[in-house]
Design a protein around this motif. Structure first.
Motif, PDB file in Angstrom:
ATOM      1  N   UNK A   1       0.837  -1.202   0.000  1.00 10.19           N
ATOM      2  CA  UNK A   1       0.000   0.000   0.000  1.00 10.19           C
ATOM      3  C   UNK A   1       0.870   1.250   0.000  1.00 10.19           C
ATOM      4  N   UNK A   2       1.954   1.198   0.742  1.00 11.98           N
ATOM      5  CA  UNK A   2       2.878   2.338   0.788  1.00 11.98           C
ATOM      6  C   UNK A   2       3.494   2.593  -0.581  1.00 11.98           C
ATOM      7  N   UNK A   3       3.897   1.526  -1.273  1.00 12.26           N
ATOM      8  CA  UNK A   3       4.517   1.678  -2.585  1.00 12.26           C
ATOM      9  C   UNK A   3       3.526   2.177  -3.641  1.00 12.26           C
ATOM     10  N   UNK A   4       2.257   1.840  -3.463  1.00 10.82           N
ATOM     11  CA  UNK A   4       1.235   2.199  -4.450  1.00 10.82           C
ATOM     12  C   UNK A   4       0.602   3.562  -4.190  1.00 10.82           C
ATOM     13  N   UNK A   5       0.985   4.211  -3.132  1.00 10.02           N
ATOM     14  CA  UNK A   5       0.388   5.489  -2.759  1.00 10.02           C
ATOM     15  C   UNK A   5       0.550   6.511  -3.891  1.00 10.02           C
ATOM     16  N   UNK A   6      -0.556   7.103  -4.301  1.00  6.05           N
ATOM     17  CA  UNK A   6      -0.550   8.139  -5.319  1.00  6.05           C
ATOM     18  C   UNK A   6      -0.533   7.647  -6.752  1.00  6.05           C
ATOM     19  N   UNK A   7      -0.412   6.338  -6.977  1.00  2.91           N
ATOM     20  CA  UNK A   7      -0.348   5.794  -8.339  1.00  2.91           C
ATOM     21  C   UNK A   7      -1.759   5.480  -8.848  1.00  2.91           C
ATOM     22  N   UNK A   8      -2.095   5.997 -10.019  1.00  2.00           N
ATOM     23  CA  UNK A   8      -3.415   5.759 -10.602  1.00  2.00           C
ATOM     24  C   UNK A   8      -3.359   5.117 -11.982  1.00  2.00           C
ATOM     25  N   UNK A   9      -2.239   5.247 -12.688  1.00  2.00           N
ATOM     26  CA  UNK A   9      -2.124   4.687 -14.037  1.00  2.00           C
ATOM     27  C   UNK A   9      -2.107   3.159 -13.974  1.00  2.00           C
ATOM     28  N   UNK A  10      -2.958   2.462 -14.763  1.00  2.43           N
ATOM     29  CA  UNK A  10      -3.052   0.998 -14.689  1.00  2.43           C
ATOM     30  C   UNK A  10      -1.731   0.280 -14.951  1.00  2.43           C
ATOM     31  N   UNK A  11      -1.006   0.685 -15.991  1.00  2.46           N
ATOM     32  CA  UNK A  11       0.258   0.020 -16.301  1.00  2.46           C
ATOM     33  C   UNK A  11       1.280   0.247 -15.193  1.00  2.46           C
ATOM     34  N   UNK A  12       1.307   1.463 -14.650  1.00  6.61           N
ATOM     35  CA  UNK A  12       2.260   1.753 -13.572  1.00  6.61           C
ATOM     36  C   UNK A  12       1.918   0.941 -12.327  1.00  6.61           C
ATOM     37  N   UNK A  13       0.622   0.783 -12.071  1.00  2.14           N
ATOM     38  CA  UNK A  13       0.211  -0.048 -10.921  1.00  2.14           C
ATOM     39  C   UNK A  13       0.646  -1.492 -11.123  1.00  2.14           C
ATOM     40  N   UNK A  14       0.395  -2.031 -12.302  1.00  2.00           N
ATOM     41  CA  UNK A  14       0.790  -3.407 -12.583  1.00  2.00           C
ATOM     42  C   UNK A  14       2.294  -3.597 -12.409  1.00  2.00           C
ATOM     43  N   UNK A  15       3.050  -2.681 -12.976  1.00  2.00           N
ATOM     44  CA  UNK A  15       4.500  -2.811 -12.912  1.00  2.00           C
ATOM     45  C   UNK A  15       5.011  -2.634 -11.480  1.00  2.00           C
ATOM     46  N   UNK A  16       4.377  -1.721 -10.746  1.00  2.00           N
ATOM     47  CA  UNK A  16       4.773  -1.516  -9.346  1.00  2.00           C
ATOM     48  C   UNK A  16       4.481  -2.756  -8.521  1.00  2.00           C
ATOM     49  N   UNK A  17       3.293  -3.310  -8.707  1.00  2.25           N
ATOM     50  CA  UNK A  17       2.930  -4.525  -7.968  1.00  2.25           C
ATOM     51  C   UNK A  17       3.852  -5.673  -8.355  1.00  2.25           C
ATOM     52  N   UNK A  18       4.097  -5.829  -9.668  1.00  2.21           N
ATOM     53  CA  UNK A  18       4.970  -6.903 -10.121  1.00  2.21           C
ATOM     54  C   UNK A  18       6.385  -6.749  -9.606  1.00  2.21           C
ATOM     55  N   UNK A  19       6.921  -5.526  -9.713  1.00  3.49           N
ATOM     56  CA  UNK A  19       8.289  -5.288  -9.259  1.00  3.49           C
ATOM     57  C   UNK A  19       8.421  -5.469  -7.759  1.00  3.49           C
ATOM     58  N   UNK A  20       7.443  -4.949  -7.008  1.00  2.72           N
ATOM     59  CA  UNK A  20       7.501  -5.069  -5.549  1.00  2.72           C
ATOM     60  C   UNK A  20       7.314  -6.522  -5.118  1.00  2.72           C
ATOM     61  N   UNK A  21       6.439  -7.231  -5.841  1.00  3.92           N
ATOM     62  CA  UNK A  21       6.234  -8.644  -5.547  1.00  3.92           C
ATOM     63  C   UNK A  21       7.559  -9.397  -5.638  1.00  3.92           C
ATOM     64  N   UNK A  22       8.259  -9.187  -6.735  1.00  6.44           N
ATOM     65  CA  UNK A  22       9.501  -9.927  -6.922  1.00  6.44           C
ATOM     66  C   UNK A  22      10.630  -9.406  -6.035  1.00  6.44           C
ATOM     67  N   UNK A  23      10.568  -8.126  -5.651  1.00  6.86           N
ATOM     68  CA  UNK A  23      11.554  -7.623  -4.690  1.00  6.86           C
ATOM     69  C   UNK A  23      11.404  -8.371  -3.369  1.00  6.86           C
TER      70      UNK A  23
END
Length: 512
Positions: free
Chosen positions: A284-306
């Motif tokens: 939730x902290x990493x996704x704060x302020x993000x609204x673009x769908x592709x950016x959300x997907x990439x953030x979730x994917x990148x954070x997941x693998x981190x």
């Protein structure tokens, strides 16, 4: 292990793997190779037949995918589909032109050669699915036109002596009335296949291949608890047992109570090392302020693998990285010549400082229904094999706009109510996928004597054979009414419900 094989030669369309899947439905093994595959490699593989796929290009465009015409003379039957048909005509010296009137959708064709092997068991007039702007205006020497439509003088053609066949339409899609029969006829009447391949062969071959590839090394797999990663885990567990470490990252974006269900299920079913990481607040902290769908997907994917790789560094050193990727994940992410539709969570590039001996995707050439069949053959319980599909980014792609803890809770409760009501209504088996969405929309409502301004919930349900295309489900009105009443009465902060009646295409199954 030896069995019949059909080559699907890929020229860049969106439905190429669907052709291979239809062939496998006939108990004939199919594999896909790029149009850049050398002819000597194709000749050495011993294929019973070759299928040229469709594609979005024109054969006269120099940048379009082409192939040497020598492939038509190696003694192996060939079926060209759409662009593949035009390519066959071009290879043989026929003529391809732009249509005066393009054909898209369901078109009636008339068979003009009743003894054609390709048309065996097909009505004289039938409906097929067309999608083309070019057409074969003159077939090559030695070819005979076998059907036409009102606007297409050559809907199909054949050279019986050379076992070369071509259709301008798409027999692989369900919209073609006799599509399955056309493919069956090519496989069994033209190629002489026996149909000796079954899913057990895939499992045995895959397990043997995994054992040979992995040897005594470790394997790590990210588990979502969905069908794909579950079946991948089952195959890997059968192949290498406790050499497999499965890491379940609970990012706080799962359905209600799902994290506990996943942990209980996998620790009970599989021989593996199971690690659960709870990190909802971090996401939730990493996704704060993000609204673009592709950016959300990439953030979730990148954070997941981190998080995943941070945990793996504690568990293992070297070995292989495994994914539950299936074919629609790869084709929609623009692999090969297919256009990018959306980026999938398991298609994010791994960090440069992480090194594995290789990446393993045991399900990478299968569709969802084939993955389920593998799961059943592996003995995985039905409740897991037939679970609803769930995207890797979780509820993150079902919450439009910024993701917050409050929105997650609202959607989890709404989704739980929706799924419960569908199950009680007895129509669950009729639906391929159904879920709730929380748009970034608030509407005016009246609850009791008070005016409200609160969340709108959208509900989505589709039917499909393969998830490449899908239709919205015709849920009876009385069931929709009960769902709406329960959502507005039982879920806090919901005062309006809408039903999504968009098919795929033009929409996708998910909203983001």
């Amino acid at each position: 292990m030896s069995f019949e094989k059909i080559l699907v030669l890929d020229f860049g369309g969106q439905y190429n793997q669907l052709i291979a899947r239809r062939v496998r439905d006939e108990s004939v093994y199919a594999e896909i190779k790029s149009y850049e595959t050398p002819l000597d490699e194709i000749k050495a593989a011993g294929y019973k037949g070759i299928i040229f796929t469709g594609g979005p290009n024109s054969v006269y465009d120099e940048s379009s995918p082409h192939y040497t015409k020598d492939i038509l003379d190696i003694g192996v039957p060939v079926l060209g589909i759409c662009y593949g048909a035009q390519l066959m005509a071009w290879m043989g010296g026929g003529k391809v032109e732009s249509c005066v009137k393009s054909e898209y959708g369901k078109i009636e064709i008339e068979n003009t050669k009743r003894d054609s092997l390709l048309f065996k068991g097909v009505d004289e007039k039938s409906i097929v699915w067309m999608s083309h702007t070019d057409f074969i205006s003159a077939p090559p020497e030695g070819f005979e036109i076998t059907s036409h439509s009102a606007d297409c003088p050559c809907a199909s053609m054949e050279n019986v002596g050379r076992k070369l066949y071509a259709v301008q339409f798409h027999p692989e899609v369900t919209h073609s009335q006799f599509g399955k029969q056309f493919l069956h006829n090519f496989l069994f009447e033209v190629c002489g296949c026996k149909g000796d391949w079954v899913m057990d062969d895939f499992i045995e071959r895959t397990v043997e291949s995994l054992r040979e590839q992995i040897g005594d090394k470790k394997v790590v797999l990210g588990l979502s608890g969905g069908v794909d990663s579950s079946v991948a885990a089952g195959l890997l567990s059968r192949a290498v047992g406790r050499q497999l470490t499965c890491v379940f990252v609970d990012q706080g974006l799962m359905r209600k109570n799902e994290g506990d269900f996943v942990e209980e299920t996998f620790t009970r079913l599989f021989d593996m090392n199971f690690v659960r990481v709870n990190c909802g607040a971090q996401f939730i902290s990493k996704l704060k302020g993000i609204t673009d769908p592709e950016q959300k997907r990439k953030t979730i994917g990148s954070e997941f693998y981190k998080v995943f790789w941070d945990e793996i560094r504690k568990q293992a050193d070297g070995g292989f990285f495994a994914q539950g990727t299936i074919y629609p994940d790869r084709i929609e992410s623009g692999k090969g010549d297919a256009a990018t539709i959306k980026t999938h969570h398991n298609q994010v590039k791994m960090p440069e400082d992480i090194t594995f001996d290789g990446v393993i995707e045991p399900l990478g050439d299968l569709f969802k229904d084939e993955v389920r069949r593998v799961g059943e053959k592996l003995g995985i319980p039905k409740e897991l094999v037939w679970r609803q599909p769930f995207p890797g980014p979780g509820l993150g792609v079902r919450i439009i706009g910024e993701i917050t803890e409050e929105k997650i809770k609202v959607l989890q409760e709404a989704d739980a109510v929706f799924r419960d009501e569908i199950k009680k209504s007895g129509i669950e088996d009729q639906l391929s996928q159904f879920f709730a969405v929380l748009p970034d929309v608030q509407t005016v409502g009246v609850m009791g004597d008070h005016r409200t301004y609160d969340h709108l919930i959208a509900i989505r349900a589709v039917t499909t054979d393969d998830f490449m295309t899908a239709d919205w489900a015709k849920i009876p009105y009385d069931i929709l009414a009960r769902i709406s009443n329960r959502l507005t009465n039982e879920v806090d902060h919901v005062n309006r419900v809408v039903y999504d009646i968009t098919s795929k295409p033009p929409g996708t199954v998910e909203w983001e």
